[in-house]
Motif scaffolding. Sequence first.
Motif, short mmCIF file in Angstrom:
data_model
loop_
_atom_site.label_atom_id
_atom_site.label_comp_id
_atom_site.label_asym_id
_atom_site.label_seq_id
_atom_site.Cartn_x
_atom_site.Cartn_y
_atom_site.Cartn_z
N ARG A 186 -2.37 -0.69 5.14
CA ARG A 186 -1.87 0.40 5.96
C ARG A 186 -0.53 0.88 5.48
O ARG A 186 0.56 0.26 5.64
CB ARG A 186 -1.81 0.31 7.31
CG ARG A 186 -1.17 1.44 8.26
CD ARG A 186 -1.11 1.14 9.72
NE ARG A 186 -0.40 2.17 10.47
CZ ARG A 186 -0.26 1.96 11.74
NH1 ARG A 186 -0.29 0.74 12.32
NH2 ARG A 186 0.67 2.77 12.26
N GLY A 187 -0.43 2.00 4.57
CA GLY A 187 0.87 2.40 4.20
C GLY A 187 2.00 2.62 5.25
O GLY A 187 1.45 3.35 6.24
N ARG A 188 3.09 2.09 5.19
CA ARG A 188 4.11 2.19 6.27
C ARG A 188 5.45 2.69 5.62
O ARG A 188 5.76 2.34 4.41
CB ARG A 188 4.30 0.84 7.06
CG ARG A 188 2.78 0.43 7.65
CD ARG A 188 3.38 -0.88 8.17
NE ARG A 188 2.00 -1.53 8.90
CZ ARG A 188 1.83 -1.53 10.15
NH1 ARG A 188 2.73 -0.96 11.03
NH2 ARG A 188 0.87 -1.91 10.75
N GLU A 189 6.27 3.43 6.32
CA GLU A 189 7.39 3.88 5.83
C GLU A 189 8.64 2.78 6.36
O GLU A 189 9.41 3.00 7.33
CB GLU A 189 8.13 5.15 6.53
CG GLU A 189 7.16 6.28 5.84
CD GLU A 189 7.54 6.71 4.51
OE1 GLU A 189 8.46 6.12 4.05
OE2 GLU A 189 6.85 7.42 4.02
N THR A 247 0.70 -1.10 0.09
CA THR A 247 -0.05 0.00 -0.05
C THR A 247 0.85 1.26 0.19
O THR A 247 1.88 1.32 0.85
CB THR A 247 -0.71 0.32 1.20
OG1 THR A 247 -1.81 -1.07 1.27
CG2 THR A 247 -1.78 1.12 1.13
N PRO A 248 0.63 2.15 -1.15
CA PRO A 248 1.25 3.25 -1.07
C PRO A 248 1.22 4.03 0.34
O PRO A 248 0.18 4.27 0.91
CB PRO A 248 0.67 4.17 -2.21
CG PRO A 248 0.19 3.12 -2.82
CD PRO A 248 -0.31 2.14 -2.04
N THR A 249 2.21 4.88 0.76
CA THR A 249 2.04 5.80 2.16
C THR A 249 1.37 7.23 1.63
O THR A 249 1.17 7.42 0.77
CB THR A 249 3.63 6.27 2.36
OG1 THR A 249 4.22 6.63 1.22
CG2 THR A 249 4.53 4.92 2.84
N ALA A 264 15.69 -0.81 3.04
CA ALA A 264 15.64 -0.30 1.81
C ALA A 264 14.94 -1.26 0.66
O ALA A 264 14.10 -0.75 -0.12
CB ALA A 264 17.17 0.45 1.16
N LEU A 265 15.59 -2.52 0.72
CA LEU A 265 15.08 -3.23 -0.26
C LEU A 265 13.41 -3.59 -0.13
O LEU A 265 12.54 -3.80 -1.01
CB LEU A 265 15.76 -4.60 -0.34
CG LEU A 265 15.78 -5.61 -1.54
CD1 LEU A 265 15.84 -5.00 -2.55
CD2 LEU A 265 16.54 -6.70 -1.12
N LEU A 266 13.44 -3.88 1.33
CA LEU A 266 11.85 -4.07 1.49
C LEU A 266 10.98 -2.74 1.40
O LEU A 266 9.63 -2.96 0.96
CB LEU A 266 11.73 -4.42 3.07
CG LEU A 266 10.58 -4.96 3.62
CD1 LEU A 266 10.27 -6.27 3.14
CD2 LEU A 266 10.31 -5.13 5.15
N GLY A 267 11.44 -1.73 1.30
CA GLY A 267 10.68 -0.65 1.12
C GLY A 267 10.27 -0.46 -0.49
O GLY A 267 9.40 0.27 -0.60
N GLN A 268 11.03 -1.25 -1.30
CA GLN A 268 10.81 -0.96 -2.66
C GLN A 268 10.02 -2.25 -3.11
O GLN A 268 9.94 -2.12 -4.41
CB GLN A 268 12.21 -1.01 -3.30
CG GLN A 268 12.89 0.44 -2.83
CD GLN A 268 14.27 0.36 -3.57
OE1 GLN A 268 14.66 -0.70 -4.15
NE2 GLN A 268 15.19 1.58 -3.53
#
Length: 921
Positions: free
Chosen positions: A400-403, A76-78, A456-460
Motif C-alpha cells: 500500500r503506497g504511503r506518503e 510501493t509507489p504512491t 524524508a530519507l525513509l520516503g526515498q
Amino acid sequence: MTDMPRPVSLSREPEPTGRDAAALYGEALEHLRRLAGRTWTDHNLHDPGITILEIATWGLAELGYRADLPLEDLLTPTAGSPATLAEQFLQARRVLPMRPLSARDWRKRLIDLPGVKNAWVQPVTPPPLYADLLERRLRRHPPEHGRYREVRLRGLVRVLIDCMDGLDTQAEREPVLRAVRAALEAGRNLCEDFVAVDIVPTQSFALCAEVDLEPAADLTETAARLLFTAARWIAPPVPAHRLGELLARPGPDGQARTPDQIFDGPLPDNGFIDDTELAAGDLPAELHLSDLINVLMDVPGVRALPDLLLTPLDGDGFGQRLASPWRIPVTPGHLPRLALGGDGPAAGRLVFRKRGLPVAGWNLDALPGPVATRLAELQEAARRALETPDTEDLPLPAGRGREVAAWRSLQLDFPPLYGLGESGLAGNPDPQRQAQVLQLKAWLSFFDQQIANDLALLGQARERLSMAPSDLAATAARFNDPSTPAQLLVGQRVDSMPGHTRIYTDDVGPALLAGLMESPAEAVARQQRLQDHLLARLGEDFSDYAGAMASAFGHSDARVIADKSRFLADAPEVVGQRAGAYHQAADAPEALWNSFNVSGLEIRLARLLGIADFSRRNLGAVSYDTYAEIDATPGDEFRFRVLRAGDDKILLSSTGNFTTREAARARMIEAIERGQRSDDGHYRIIQGSDGRFYFSVQAADGHLLARRAEGFASRDAALAEITALAAYLRDHYSGEGLYVIENLLLRPALQRQADGSWTYAEDSADPANDDPFLPICVDPACADCGDDDPYSQRLQIVLPAYAGRFQEPDFRDFVEHTIRQEVPAHLLPKLCWVGADQMARFEGAYRDWIRLHAGALRPDRAGRHAILQAMLEALTEMKNQYPRRTLFDCVADAPRPPFVLGLHALGSAPDQNLPQETDNG
C-alpha cells in the motif's frame, strides 16, 4: 454450511520500544533522572519540560511506526506515480536464471523448445592428434619414430534430439533441428563447440498383451490409454511444471523448494523441469517388464494382465530372442520406442476380455479407427501440456503506497496555553513573552527537523533501492552534476510549523538543511555503501575497481558511482554471463565486425573495467579525426585543435606550429592519449598574468603537448575541467578494448564419416593446403610435463598496450588481476599486451578469420589455409609491449620515474627541439 468469518482479535504482544510512546517516555524519564536528578526534581505532567518530553516521544513513536511499516508498503509507489514495483526491482524470472552450463542445463534448454520431446548432450571424442616430441609440432598421423604423444581435444559436443510424436518425416523435423541449432549457438559457452545435432537413433519394441477389463470399462478409451501409457513408460517424456506447483511440491530431500532452486539453470518458456524427472528420461540400458506391468495396472478400466510380453525388434522388424523376458536390454545409445507406426512399422497384438470372455483383439498395425483417433488425441494433449507457454513469476507483494515523508509539526500538538499554534498567545502578551514563545519555537524546530529529515530519507527508500535503469541513471547524473548538491537526497523543510517564516530565513531550503546534517563527502560515502549493498546482493564487488581508479587516475567518487550505476542497470544481462561465447555462426557482416556480437566475458570485463565500448572493432586505428582539425597557418605551418562534439568548443589546441601536417597530427595523437589520464604528471596548471588559471597537457618528461586557451576563475575549477576533459577524451578517443580468442575454434576442420566417426579434413592432392596447427611447447626429456594440447580450454586475450589507461602499469596489473579472476575456473587465459603495429596486423588476420569461420568467406583450400596461417602467425608472434622509460643520471637530484625490468622497455632520450608553451602568463 457457509464458513463463518474469522473473528478479529487484537495482538497481546507488546509494541516494539521504537514505536511505543509510553515505553519511550519511560526510558526518557529514566535518562533524565540520571542526568538532572539533583537539579530538577519536578518530573510531573504539569511541568513544561515534561510536557515537551511527552510530545517529543509521541513524535518519535510516529517515526518508529513509519520506519516499521511493511517493506512492501515503503517500496510501493504512491497513487498517481507512473512507476511500478515490477519496473523498479528485479524479479525472479529476470535475475535468478542463467545461461546453460552443464549437460543437465542444456537438456532443460532444448526440451523447452517447440517440437522437442527429449534431448541428450554427449561429449565427442575426436580422433587423436599426435604431438611430435622431436619436431615439436602437432601432426595428423603418428610419426615413424616412437617419440610422440596422443592429443585428444576436449570441448566438442554432440546433441541427440527426440522429436514430439507426430513429427515423423525429415521435412517435419527439420524446423525443429534448425531451432535446436540456433539455441545451441546462442547459448554456447567459451571453449565449447557443438559439432553435430542428430535425431536420436531408436529401437522399436513390440507389445503383446492379454487384458482383463472391468465390466463397466469403455473398450476404446481403455485401449487408447493403455497404449499411450506403455509408450510413455518406454520412452518417458520430461514433464514441465508450473511455478506454483513446484513451490508446493517438496524436493528430493523432503524440504520445501526455494525459488533459487527452482529457477536454477536456463529460463524456461513452457514450465520448469524437475531434476529427478529429467534423470529418469536418460537413455536406458534395459527395461524391466515388472515396472511396465505396474504402470499398466493403474490404467482406468484394467482389471488384470494375465499375459504381457515386450519384445525388441531388429532393423528388419523381426523379434529378437531374450535371455529373460523380465529384463529387456536396449541397444546402447538408442531410445526405446513402442512400435505403433509413425517413423516405423507397427508391431504387436492386444486381446481384451471381460469376465473371462474375449470381447476384442487386433494387431497394432491394424488399430480400429476410434482407438487410433483417441490415441492421437491423448498424444496431442500431452504435447500441448509440454509446449504451453508459462511466464509465471513470483508474485509481487501487494503493498500500500504511503506518503511516509509527510510531517506535521510537533508544535501543533501543544496545549493552546503555550502559544505555539496558529492562534498564538491569548490576551495581549508583552514583547518579552512573545520573544520567549518564538525562542521556544526555534528550539523545538530541532526536534521537528530531525524527524522530518529521517522521514524524508525513509520516503526515498523506493528510489534508493530501485534497480530501474532510469533511476540509476538519475543517481549517476545527480552526483556528477556539480550544481546539484548531493545532500538534496535527505533534506526537508518543515513548513507546517506555525510562524515558520520567522524561524527560517529566505535562503533556508532543503539543500541548506541537508548540508547541516551531512557533508558532501558523507553523502557520497553513504551512496557508495548503498550501491555496494545492491551489488553484494547480486554477488558482485566493485571495491577493487574503485581503489584502482582512485590510486592510478585520481578517479572521482562521482565517476565510480556512475560506473556502479551502469553496471547495476545491466546486471540481469551481465551477472552470470562470464562463460558465454560469441555467436560464431552469424554470417551477416554487421554481426561480425563493428558489432556487439561478443562473448559474455568481454561484456562483463568491460563493465568491471569501466570500458565504455565493448564492441568488436578496430583497436589499432582509433580515429583521431572525428572531432579534430588541423589548420594551415599564414606561414605555411600547421597547428591542431581538438573540438567537443555537438558545439565545437575547443578543448585542446597546439602549443606551437609544425612544419608538416603529419607532425601536427602525431603531436595531437600524443596529446590526446596523454590527456586521457587526469592524475599528477599529465597536466600542468599555471596562473596567468590576468589572474585566471590555465592548464596544459604535458609528456612524461615535462615538455608540453597541448594547451587549453580558456582561463578559469580558480584552481579547483581548472581541476574539475581537467577531470571532465580526461573522461571525454577516454570516451571519444580511447582504443581501450580487448579481444577474446577461443583456441578451440582454431582447430583443424573435422569431417564426419559415413559410419558416424570423425576425422580431420585433409587435402589428398596437396597436403600443404591442410589446415595448420597451433604451435606446441614440449620437452622431449619429460614424459608428463609437456603442454601438447594448445586448443582445449585455452583462451588468448589480446589488449592494446597503447590505449588510454592501459598505458599505466598499475592499471595493467589491475586489469590482469580482474581478467584472471573473472575467467571461468576451468579455462586457462593467456594475456598479451600488444603495440599498435602488431594490433593492426592481428586485426587484419582476425577480421578475415572470423568471416571465414562464420561462412561469410568461402575460399578454396589454398585460400582457407592462407587465412588460417595468417591468423595463427599473428597470434603466436605477438610480444608484450611495455611503457617506455629512459635512463637518467644516478646522481641527479630531480626525482625520476623508476625503470623496472619486466614492466618497462628502454626508450630513447626525449627530443629537446620541441615547440614551447604559449599562454597568458
